[in-house]
Enzyme design. Sequence first.
Site, PDB file in Angstrom:
ATOM      1  N   LEU A  16      -2.420   9.603  57.623  1.00  0.00           N
ATOM      2  CA  LEU A  16      -1.782   9.365  59.289  1.00  0.00           C
ATOM      3  C   LEU A  16      -0.193   9.891  58.816  1.00  0.00           C
ATOM      4  CD1 LEU A  16      -2.695   5.475  59.996  1.00  0.00           C
ATOM      5  CD2 LEU A  16      -2.696   7.598  61.401  1.00  0.00           C
ATOM      6  N   ASP A  17       0.248  10.308  59.704  1.00  0.00           N
ATOM      7  CA  ASP A  17       1.647  10.828  59.681  1.00  0.00           C
ATOM      8  C   ASP A  17       2.580   9.769  59.427  1.00  0.00           C
ATOM      9  OD1 ASP A  17       0.562  13.673  60.278  1.00  0.00           O
ATOM     10  OD2 ASP A  17       1.193  13.506  62.341  1.00  0.00           O
ATOM     11  N   PRO A  18       3.714  10.353  58.938  1.00  0.00           N
ATOM     12  CA  PRO A  18       4.857   9.175  58.679  1.00  0.00           C
ATOM     13  C   PRO A  18       5.246   8.549  60.218  1.00  0.00           C
ATOM     14  CG  PRO A  18       5.536  11.104  57.444  1.00  0.00           C
ATOM     15  CD  PRO A  18       4.323  11.455  57.991  1.00  0.00           C
ATOM     16  N   GLU A  19       5.205   9.353  61.284  1.00  0.00           N
ATOM     17  CA  GLU A  19       5.417   8.824  62.644  1.00  0.00           C
ATOM     18  C   GLU A  19       4.356   7.835  63.175  1.00  0.00           C
ATOM     19  OE1 GLU A  19       8.449   8.881  64.510  1.00  0.00           O
ATOM     20  OE2 GLU A  19       9.077   9.487  62.311  1.00  0.00           O
ATOM     21  N   ALA A  20       3.264   7.877  62.474  1.00  0.00           N
ATOM     22  CA  ALA A  20       2.172   7.012  62.928  1.00  0.00           C
ATOM     23  C   ALA A  20       1.897   5.843  61.980  1.00  0.00           C
ATOM     24  CB  ALA A  20       0.929   7.895  62.791  1.00  0.00           C
TER      25      ALA A  20
END
Length: 322
Positions: A46-50
Amino acid sequence: MARRNRGRDVHGIVLLNKPLGMSSNQALQVVKRIYNARKAGHTGALDPEASGLLPICLGEATKFSQLLLESDKGYETTAHLGIVRSTGDNEGEIVSTRPVPELDDAAIEAVLERFRGDVEQVPPMFSALKFNGKPLYELARQGMTAEEATEIAERKRRVIRILELEKLDFRNGCELDLNVVCTKGTYIRTLVEDIGEAIGCGAYVSRLHRVLTGPYRGSQMIGLDHLEALFEAQDYAALDALLMPMESAVPHWPFAELSWAQAQKVMLGQALNTSLDDAASVQLWAAESGVRQFIGVGSIQKGRLQPTRLLNVALFDPVAPV
């Protein structure tokens, strides 16, 4: 010289609610430290922004990481209409802005219907897919031209499947909340951008929260703060009680029960004759004297049971008191 702490032999799956701002690998390392686990792996970045559901496999459960990586995923996401960003999410620079047309439920549904089922996607340049051994996001950040980026992305074009796509809410004339269930390899940023183009105004992902990975649901997630609190209290019993058992990764597979003697042979990698029905994948259980133990997975073809993935754990002693 003091002996290095190699960690505990702890086996199971942590259903972590990954917080915003933390990479999946960072989350993995934190959970590994909290459990003092010898071995750990996650099941799809999961991306850091997710935020949201990130199953982390400990010990022998890492043998099921790939199965979960390939499983269907579910997300709740917000498409911010009218703005296109370079990365498709909050981190990117604004590339263009366009007015959002008047939208009612019928208009939104007509657009969403176009994206259900099999859909072609061109992965975003800011992704972990590799080209000539380098992740695309590294190439993008090195200043690759738009023409080069387009050429590479087109080579990575693939067909994904959107299993569910539903409107949850439409707010402020530009924020479209969606529920998405999709097959592996789906880029939600690309899906949202394509939906924005179909509406005629562009869009980017302003929120992304994973709520489903294979058999696991968001309602089962555990917050990192809770794990940290138990770690500070050195309450490993409570931490271990939060682990999902390894067999929970394959709940719908049929199972084969083996006697202790049969299980011993299977644990050595030997195939067995069986009267069980053929099955591409089965759970393998040792069962004797009222005790059952999950020992791995296998397949049954033409009356032969073949182990395919076995756990490196001690088999229970059938003569020991229970």
